[in-house]
Design a protein around this motif. Structure first.
Motif, PDB file in Angstrom:
ATOM      1  N   GLY A   1       0.794  -1.243  -0.038  1.00  0.00           N
ATOM      2  CA  GLY A   1       0.009   0.011  -0.053  1.00  0.00           C
ATOM      3  C   GLY A   1       0.950   1.360   0.014  1.00  0.00           C
ATOM      4  O   GLY A   1       0.458   2.289  -0.511  1.00  0.00           O
ATOM      5  N   THR A   2       1.895   1.248   0.712  1.00  0.00           N
ATOM      6  CA  THR A   2       2.884   2.361   0.646  1.00  0.00           C
ATOM      7  C   THR A   2       3.409   2.757  -0.578  1.00  0.00           C
ATOM      8  O   THR A   2       3.505   3.809  -1.131  1.00  0.00           O
ATOM      9  CB  THR A   2       4.059   2.187   1.973  1.00  0.00           C
ATOM     10  OG1 THR A   2       3.272   1.967   3.115  1.00  0.00           O
ATOM     11  CG2 THR A   2       4.854   3.635   1.921  1.00  0.00           C
ATOM     12  N   VAL A   3       3.920   1.619  -1.303  1.00  0.00           N
ATOM     13  CA  VAL A   3       4.467   1.484  -2.453  1.00  0.00           C
ATOM     14  C   VAL A   3       3.550   2.149  -3.589  1.00  0.00           C
ATOM     15  O   VAL A   3       3.725   3.205  -4.316  1.00  0.00           O
ATOM     16  CB  VAL A   3       5.176   0.403  -3.126  1.00  0.00           C
ATOM     17  CG1 VAL A   3       5.458   0.424  -4.536  1.00  0.00           C
ATOM     18  CG2 VAL A   3       6.355  -0.072  -2.324  1.00  0.00           C
ATOM     19  N   ALA A   4       2.068   1.678  -3.722  1.00  0.00           N
ATOM     20  CA  ALA A   4       1.043   2.045  -4.307  1.00  0.00           C
ATOM     21  C   ALA A   4       0.712   3.608  -4.236  1.00  0.00           C
ATOM     22  O   ALA A   4       0.727   4.172  -5.109  1.00  0.00           O
ATOM     23  CB  ALA A   4       0.059   0.951  -4.168  1.00  0.00           C
TER      24      ALA A   4
ATOM     25  N   GLY B   1      -7.846   6.603   9.110  1.00  0.00           N
ATOM     26  CA  GLY B   1      -7.218   7.424   7.981  1.00  0.00           C
ATOM     27  C   GLY B   1      -7.783   6.890   6.684  1.00  0.00           C
ATOM     28  O   GLY B   1      -7.435   7.718   5.683  1.00  0.00           O
ATOM     29  N   GLU B   2      -8.268   5.758   6.566  1.00  0.00           N
ATOM     30  CA  GLU B   2      -8.708   5.286   5.151  1.00  0.00           C
ATOM     31  C   GLU B   2     -10.084   5.695   4.799  1.00  0.00           C
ATOM     32  O   GLU B   2     -10.747   6.035   5.780  1.00  0.00           O
ATOM     33  CB  GLU B   2      -8.755   3.790   5.215  1.00  0.00           C
ATOM     34  CG  GLU B   2      -7.385   2.931   5.420  1.00  0.00           C
ATOM     35  CD  GLU B   2      -7.469   1.479   5.325  1.00  0.00           C
ATOM     36  OE1 GLU B   2      -6.555   0.893   4.846  1.00  0.00           O
ATOM     37  OE2 GLU B   2      -8.825   0.709   5.860  1.00  0.00           O
ATOM     38  N   ILE B   3      -9.845   6.138   3.368  1.00  0.00           N
ATOM     39  CA  ILE B   3     -11.293   6.773   3.081  1.00  0.00           C
ATOM     40  C   ILE B   3     -11.852   5.968   2.120  1.00  0.00           C
ATOM     41  O   ILE B   3     -11.302   5.417   1.084  1.00  0.00           O
ATOM     42  CB  ILE B   3     -11.051   8.169   2.421  1.00  0.00           C
ATOM     43  CG1 ILE B   3     -10.493   9.232   3.383  1.00  0.00           C
ATOM     44  CG2 ILE B   3     -12.119   8.879   1.757  1.00  0.00           C
ATOM     45  CD1 ILE B   3      -9.771  10.138   2.985  1.00  0.00           C
ATOM     46  N   ASP B   4     -13.384   5.572   2.311  1.00  0.00           N
ATOM     47  CA  ASP B   4     -14.064   4.722   1.323  1.00  0.00           C
ATOM     48  C   ASP B   4     -13.897   5.368  -0.223  1.00  0.00           C
ATOM     49  O   ASP B   4     -14.042   6.672  -0.176  1.00  0.00           O
ATOM     50  CB  ASP B   4     -15.453   4.785   1.874  1.00  0.00           C
ATOM     51  CG  ASP B   4     -16.326   3.744   0.937  1.00  0.00           C
ATOM     52  OD1 ASP B   4     -15.954   2.791   0.610  1.00  0.00           O
ATOM     53  OD2 ASP B   4     -17.358   4.261   0.519  1.00  0.00           O
ATOM     54  N   GLY B   5     -13.606   4.528  -1.135  1.00  0.00           N
ATOM     55  CA  GLY B   5     -13.722   4.992  -2.546  1.00  0.00           C
ATOM     56  C   GLY B   5     -12.246   5.442  -2.832  1.00  0.00           C
ATOM     57  O   GLY B   5     -11.920   5.823  -3.931  1.00  0.00           O
ATOM     58  N   VAL B   6     -11.396   5.834  -1.912  1.00  0.00           N
ATOM     59  CA  VAL B   6     -10.007   6.303  -2.282  1.00  0.00           C
ATOM     60  C   VAL B   6      -9.051   5.003  -1.848  1.00  0.00           C
ATOM     61  O   VAL B   6      -8.268   4.804  -2.531  1.00  0.00           O
ATOM     62  CB  VAL B   6      -9.551   7.392  -1.382  1.00  0.00           C
ATOM     63  CG1 VAL B   6      -8.076   7.909  -1.236  1.00  0.00           C
ATOM     64  CG2 VAL B   6     -10.530   8.635  -1.721  1.00  0.00           C
ATOM     65  N   HIS B   7      -8.869   4.591  -0.747  1.00  0.00           N
ATOM     66  CA  HIS B   7      -8.201   3.449  -0.211  1.00  0.00           C
ATOM     67  C   HIS B   7      -8.671   2.105  -0.489  1.00  0.00           C
ATOM     68  O   HIS B   7      -8.046   1.185  -1.106  1.00  0.00           O
ATOM     69  CB  HIS B   7      -7.757   3.422   1.123  1.00  0.00           C
ATOM     70  CG  HIS B   7      -7.125   4.752   1.584  1.00  0.00           C
ATOM     71  ND1 HIS B   7      -7.873   5.877   2.004  1.00  0.00           N
ATOM     72  CD2 HIS B   7      -5.852   5.043   1.525  1.00  0.00           C
ATOM     73  CE1 HIS B   7      -7.030   6.896   2.283  1.00  0.00           C
ATOM     74  NE2 HIS B   7      -5.924   6.270   1.825  1.00  0.00           N
ATOM     75  N   TYR B   8      -9.864   2.039  -0.172  1.00  0.00           N
ATOM     76  CA  TYR B   8     -10.725   0.648  -0.487  1.00  0.00           C
ATOM     77  C   TYR B   8     -12.154   1.290  -0.762  1.00  0.00           C
ATOM     78  O   TYR B   8     -12.538   2.435  -0.390  1.00  0.00           O
ATOM     79  CB  TYR B   8     -10.781  -0.156   0.497  1.00  0.00           C
ATOM     80  CG  TYR B   8      -9.441  -0.962   0.659  1.00  0.00           C
ATOM     81  CD1 TYR B   8      -9.300  -2.317   0.005  1.00  0.00           C
ATOM     82  CD2 TYR B   8      -8.450  -0.453   1.653  1.00  0.00           C
ATOM     83  CE1 TYR B   8      -7.918  -2.795   0.454  1.00  0.00           C
ATOM     84  CE2 TYR B   8      -7.234  -1.074   1.785  1.00  0.00           C
ATOM     85  CZ  TYR B   8      -6.993  -2.418   1.390  1.00  0.00           C
ATOM     86  OH  TYR B   8      -5.851  -2.943   1.389  1.00  0.00           O
ATOM     87  N   PHE B   9     -12.817   0.412  -1.468  1.00  0.00           N
ATOM     88  CA  PHE B   9     -14.542   0.488  -1.434  1.00  0.00           C
ATOM     89  C   PHE B   9     -14.861  -0.353  -0.111  1.00  0.00           C
ATOM     90  O   PHE B   9     -14.629  -1.662  -0.279  1.00  0.00           O
ATOM     91  CB  PHE B   9     -15.289  -0.080  -2.610  1.00  0.00           C
ATOM     92  CG  PHE B   9     -15.054   0.694  -3.790  1.00  0.00           C
ATOM     93  CD1 PHE B   9     -15.215   2.168  -3.838  1.00  0.00           C
ATOM     94  CD2 PHE B   9     -14.058   0.257  -4.785  1.00  0.00           C
ATOM     95  CE1 PHE B   9     -14.931   2.920  -4.951  1.00  0.00           C
ATOM     96  CE2 PHE B   9     -13.991   1.163  -5.846  1.00  0.00           C
ATOM     97  CZ  PHE B   9     -14.252   2.230  -5.926  1.00  0.00           C
ATOM     98  N   PHE B  10     -15.431   0.142   0.851  1.00  0.00           N
ATOM     99  CA  PHE B  10     -15.844  -0.729   2.016  1.00  0.00           C
ATOM    100  C   PHE B  10     -17.067  -1.128   1.901  1.00  0.00           C
ATOM    101  O   PHE B  10     -18.119  -0.333   1.993  1.00  0.00           O
ATOM    102  CB  PHE B  10     -15.521   0.167   3.284  1.00  0.00           C
ATOM    103  CG  PHE B  10     -13.882   0.407   3.520  1.00  0.00           C
ATOM    104  CD1 PHE B  10     -13.269  -0.492   4.432  1.00  0.00           C
ATOM    105  CD2 PHE B  10     -13.678   1.459   3.236  1.00  0.00           C
ATOM    106  CE1 PHE B  10     -11.820  -0.100   4.507  1.00  0.00           C
ATOM    107  CE2 PHE B  10     -12.116   1.950   3.556  1.00  0.00           C
ATOM    108  CZ  PHE B  10     -11.445   0.942   4.045  1.00  0.00           C
ATOM    109  N   VAL B  11     -17.599  -2.439   1.898  1.00  0.00           N
ATOM    110  CA  VAL B  11     -18.815  -2.756   1.514  1.00  0.00           C
ATOM    111  C   VAL B  11     -19.408  -4.056   2.594  1.00  0.00           C
ATOM    112  O   VAL B  11     -18.299  -4.552   3.297  1.00  0.00           O
ATOM    113  CB  VAL B  11     -18.825  -3.725   0.031  1.00  0.00           C
ATOM    114  CG1 VAL B  11     -18.589  -2.528  -0.831  1.00  0.00           C
ATOM    115  CG2 VAL B  11     -17.993  -4.744  -0.136  1.00  0.00           C
TER     116      VAL B  11
END
Length: 194
Positions: free
Chosen positions: A21-24, A48-58
């Motif tokens: 994730g850091t490299v990405a 700090g993780e944002i839905d639609g930015v880091h992951y789609f949380f479903v």
């Protein structure tokens, strides 16, 4: 565009806490020409993780419905807990638009992509050492002791899969590792730069 000029899909995988994730994130910030896939997951967001930015949380139900409709390029239950997967539509659209495309996924997902996209380029991100991998996982402070044990057990198995990949990058420095990955992405299947 002729097939040989079209960017190929690049898959980045490696053990937990290796820094995928850091490299990405470095590539996202410094190489806007590279399209990075956003995975869907059923795990809760970390700080700090944002839905639609880091992951789609479903939810589990929404994830299962996406799988049932054939909307996932790959998916897996990771560390025996949460589901993770790559929505197929955005990946296909990025490749069709001629964008270098990167999937940052786990080993199980990489194996599924190899089945469905054998012409993709597979890169294994390796830690400098086992001790450094353990230090990074513990240092994150985002998992319980039980979760760390499960992730480290999985990591030992994942490290043994390095021979399944087309290239290996040691993540001893994020900038260097990211730039090496982008360099690989710019090369053609015969190893020449675009």
């Amino acid at each position: 565009m002729p097939r040989s000029d079209r960017p190929r899909l690049t898959v980045l995988a490696g053990p937990t806490a290796v820094g995928k994730g850091t490299v990405a994130a470095y590539i996202r910030e410094h190489h806007p020409e590279v399209w990075l896939s956003i995975s869907a997951t059923t795990r809760p967001p970390r700080p700090g993780e944002i839905d639609g930015v880091h992951y789609f949380f479903v939810s589990d139900e929404a994830f299962d419905a996406m799988v049932a409709r054939g909307e996932m390029l790959e998916w897996a239950v990771v560390h025996g807990r949460a589901k993770y997967g790559t929505p197929r539509g955005p990946v296909d659209a990025a490749l069709a638009a001629g964008r270098p495309t990167l999937l940052e996924i786990d080993l199980q997902g990489a194996r599924q992509v190899r089945e469905s996209a054998p012409d993709a380029f597979f890169v294994f991100l390796s830690p400098p050492s086992w001790d450094e991998l353990v230090r990074r996982l513990v240092g994150r402070g985002t998992e319980s002791a039980e979760e760390r044990r499960a992730r480290l057990s999985t990591a030992r198995v994942e490290l043994a899969s390095v021979t399944e990949f087309d290239a290996t990058i040691v993540n001893d420095d994020v900038q260097r590792a990211a730039e090496e990955l982008v360099s690989w992405m710019r090369s053609t299947p015969d190893g020449k730069q675009r």
